[in-house]
Design an enzyme around this catalytic site. Structure first.
Site, PDB file in Angstrom:
ATOM      1  N   HIS A  40       0.863  -1.183   0.000  1.00  0.00           N
ATOM      2  CA  HIS A  40       0.000   0.000   0.000  1.00  0.00           C
ATOM      3  C   HIS A  40       0.899   1.232   0.000  1.00  0.00           C
ATOM      4  O   HIS A  40       1.638   1.472   0.949  1.00  0.00           O
ATOM      5  CB  HIS A  40      -0.917   0.002   1.231  1.00  0.00           C
ATOM      6  CG  HIS A  40      -1.761   1.230   1.330  1.00  0.00           C
ATOM      7  ND1 HIS A  40      -2.815   1.464   0.485  1.00  0.00           N
ATOM      8  CD2 HIS A  40      -1.686   2.300   2.154  1.00  0.00           C
ATOM      9  CE1 HIS A  40      -3.364   2.629   0.791  1.00  0.00           C
ATOM     10  NE2 HIS A  40      -2.694   3.151   1.799  1.00  0.00           N
ATOM     11  N   LYS A  92       0.093  10.608   0.583  1.00  0.00           N
ATOM     12  CA  LYS A  92       0.967   9.913  -0.381  1.00  0.00           C
ATOM     13  C   LYS A  92       0.737  10.426  -1.802  1.00  0.00           C
ATOM     14  O   LYS A  92       1.684  10.795  -2.489  1.00  0.00           O
ATOM     15  CB  LYS A  92       0.722   8.394  -0.311  1.00  0.00           C
ATOM     16  CG  LYS A  92       1.089   7.777   1.030  1.00  0.00           C
ATOM     17  CD  LYS A  92       0.784   6.303   1.086  1.00  0.00           C
ATOM     18  CE  LYS A  92      -0.686   5.956   1.051  1.00  0.00           C
ATOM     19  NZ  LYS A  92      -1.461   6.433   2.215  1.00  0.00           N
ATOM     20  N   ASP A 119      -1.489   4.209  -4.986  1.00  0.00           N
ATOM     21  CA  ASP A 119      -2.269   3.436  -4.021  1.00  0.00           C
ATOM     22  C   ASP A 119      -1.762   2.015  -3.796  1.00  0.00           C
ATOM     23  O   ASP A 119      -1.766   1.540  -2.691  1.00  0.00           O
ATOM     24  CB  ASP A 119      -3.756   3.414  -4.392  1.00  0.00           C
ATOM     25  CG  ASP A 119      -4.614   2.910  -3.247  1.00  0.00           C
ATOM     26  OD1 ASP A 119      -4.397   3.360  -2.101  1.00  0.00           O
ATOM     27  OD2 ASP A 119      -5.476   2.062  -3.474  1.00  0.00           O
ATOM     28  N   ARG A 161      17.774  18.878  11.463  1.00  0.00           N
ATOM     29  CA  ARG A 161      18.188  19.555  10.223  1.00  0.00           C
ATOM     30  C   ARG A 161      19.024  18.623   9.363  1.00  0.00           C
ATOM     31  O   ARG A 161      18.902  18.616   8.137  1.00  0.00           O
ATOM     32  CB  ARG A 161      18.998  20.811  10.551  1.00  0.00           C
ATOM     33  CG  ARG A 161      18.130  21.930  11.070  1.00  0.00           C
ATOM     34  CD  ARG A 161      18.926  23.172  11.310  1.00  0.00           C
ATOM     35  NE  ARG A 161      19.509  23.659  10.071  1.00  0.00           N
ATOM     36  CZ  ARG A 161      20.528  24.501  10.016  1.00  0.00           C
ATOM     37  NH1 ARG A 161      21.071  24.946  11.121  1.00  0.00           N
ATOM     38  NH2 ARG A 161      20.996  24.900   8.865  1.00  0.00           N
TER      39      ARG A 161
END
Length: 145
Positions: free
Chosen positions: A9, A30, A48, A102
């Protein structure tokens, strides 16, 4: 010898032959991140659901049969996008993880028996552009990995 592919997925894009697998919970963004990367020049592998295969060269990403050659954009629907057949996996972005450093320490995730660079979500306007630069050239030589 190629192992049987796994269905994952997620959403996958490619930049100049380097594949990026985007994972996260449903609704994590996503497809939205992939749309931003495609707008910057990436090609879509799959939205997907992604096939992940291990072979002698590493891990390969490809589109499952029957999946539309399109990406979902909330508020617009399924959009046509430049498609890429399959590419080697370079990195995984996990949108469920948030990066606060960072210069983060190197992370990896095992997928199909191979350790792959793991990138946590860095929620900032430059994140898609930074991912694109990473896929094109990697981390600067001799600097933070």
């Amino acid at each position: 010898m190629r192992a049987d592919p796994q269905l994952i997925h997620g959403t996958a894009v490619a930049v100049e032959g380097a594949g990026l697998l985007i994972t996260g919970a449903s609704g994590a963004g996503k497809s939205s991140l992939a749309v931003q990367l495609i707008a910057l020049g990436a090609g879509l592998i799959a939205d997907d659901q992604v096939l992940v295969s291990k072979d002698a060269d590493g891990v390969t990403l490809s589109r499952p049969a029957g999946l539309p050659e399109a990406i979902e954009a909330r508020g617009l629907g399924l959009l046509a996008a430049p498609m890429v057949e399959s590419v080697p996996l370079r990195a995984i972005v996990d949108l469920d993880l948030t990066e606060t450093a960072r210069l983060p320490a190197a992370r990896h995730r095992r997928i199909a028996g191979v350790d792959v660079k793991l990138i946590a979500n860095a929620p900032s306007p430059h994140f898609p552009s930074a991912l694109l630069l990473y896929l094109r050239g990697g981390i600067a030589s001799g600097l933070h990995q």
